[in-house]
Scaffold this motif. Structure first.
Motif, PDB file in Angstrom:
ATOM      1  N   UNK A   8      -6.614  -6.199  -0.446  1.00  0.00           N
ATOM      2  CA  UNK A   8      -6.178  -5.086   0.397  1.00  0.00           C
ATOM      3  C   UNK A   8      -5.370  -5.592   1.594  1.00  0.00           C
ATOM      4  N   UNK A   9      -5.806  -6.691   2.192  1.00  0.00           N
ATOM      5  CA  UNK A   9      -5.079  -7.269   3.324  1.00  0.00           C
ATOM      6  C   UNK A   9      -3.706  -7.781   2.896  1.00  0.00           C
ATOM      7  N   UNK A  10      -3.629  -8.347   1.702  1.00  0.00           N
ATOM      8  CA  UNK A  10      -2.354  -8.831   1.172  1.00  0.00           C
ATOM      9  C   UNK A  10      -1.379  -7.666   0.991  1.00  0.00           C
ATOM     10  N   UNK A  17       5.760  -6.055   6.089  1.00  0.00           N
ATOM     11  CA  UNK A  17       7.031  -6.772   5.968  1.00  0.00           C
ATOM     12  C   UNK A  17       8.107  -5.837   5.417  1.00  0.00           C
ATOM     13  N   UNK A  18       7.724  -4.996   4.481  1.00  0.00           N
ATOM     14  CA  UNK A  18       8.687  -4.093   3.850  1.00  0.00           C
ATOM     15  C   UNK A  18       9.226  -3.052   4.826  1.00  0.00           C
ATOM     16  N   UNK A  30      12.387  -6.280  -3.923  1.00  0.00           N
ATOM     17  CA  UNK A  30      11.559  -7.396  -4.383  1.00  0.00           C
ATOM     18  C   UNK A  30      10.148  -7.331  -3.794  1.00  0.00           C
ATOM     19  N   UNK A  31      10.051  -6.942  -2.533  1.00  0.00           N
ATOM     20  CA  UNK A  31       8.730  -6.814  -1.915  1.00  0.00           C
ATOM     21  C   UNK A  31       7.956  -5.669  -2.553  1.00  0.00           C
ATOM     22  N   UNK A  32       8.631  -4.584  -2.882  1.00  0.00           N
ATOM     23  CA  UNK A  32       7.962  -3.472  -3.571  1.00  0.00           C
ATOM     24  C   UNK A  32       7.441  -3.911  -4.929  1.00  0.00           C
ATOM     25  N   UNK A  37       2.717  -5.293  -8.229  1.00  0.00           N
ATOM     26  CA  UNK A  37       1.946  -6.261  -9.017  1.00  0.00           C
ATOM     27  C   UNK A  37       0.534  -6.427  -8.460  1.00  0.00           C
ATOM     28  N   UNK A  38       0.407  -6.473  -7.146  1.00  0.00           N
ATOM     29  CA  UNK A  38      -0.919  -6.586  -6.528  1.00  0.00           C
ATOM     30  C   UNK A  38      -1.748  -5.335  -6.797  1.00  0.00           C
TER      31      UNK A  38
END
Length: 69
Positions: A8-10, A17-18, A30-32, A37-38
């Motif tokens: 959850x923290x990740x 950042x996004x 790319x961040x999305x 994936x997470x």
């Protein structure tokens, strides 16, 4: 997969950042992908270490693609 505080923290860190205004649209995409994936790992019912390692590999690839430019 059980809800882990670290996962959850990740996801929260990646969202932070996004939302920054100083990144390009390609980087946001790319961040999305890394966030997706997470989330996929988080939703998986019976994830094992192989699933976690595959997720880490994909998230790492997404983030490297986002910030290597």
């Amino acid at each position: 997969m059980r809800r882990f505080k670290d996962l959850e923290a990740c996801i929260a860190s990646l969202k932070a950042v996004q939302t920054q205004g100083d990144i390009e649209p390609e980087q946001k995409r790319d961040i999305e992908a890394a966030i997706a994936e997470a989330r996929r790992l988080r939703r998986k019912q019976h994830a094992d270490s192989c699933d976690a390692f595959a997720c880490v590999r994909k998230v790492t690839e997404c983030l490297l693609n986002a910030f290597k430019k």
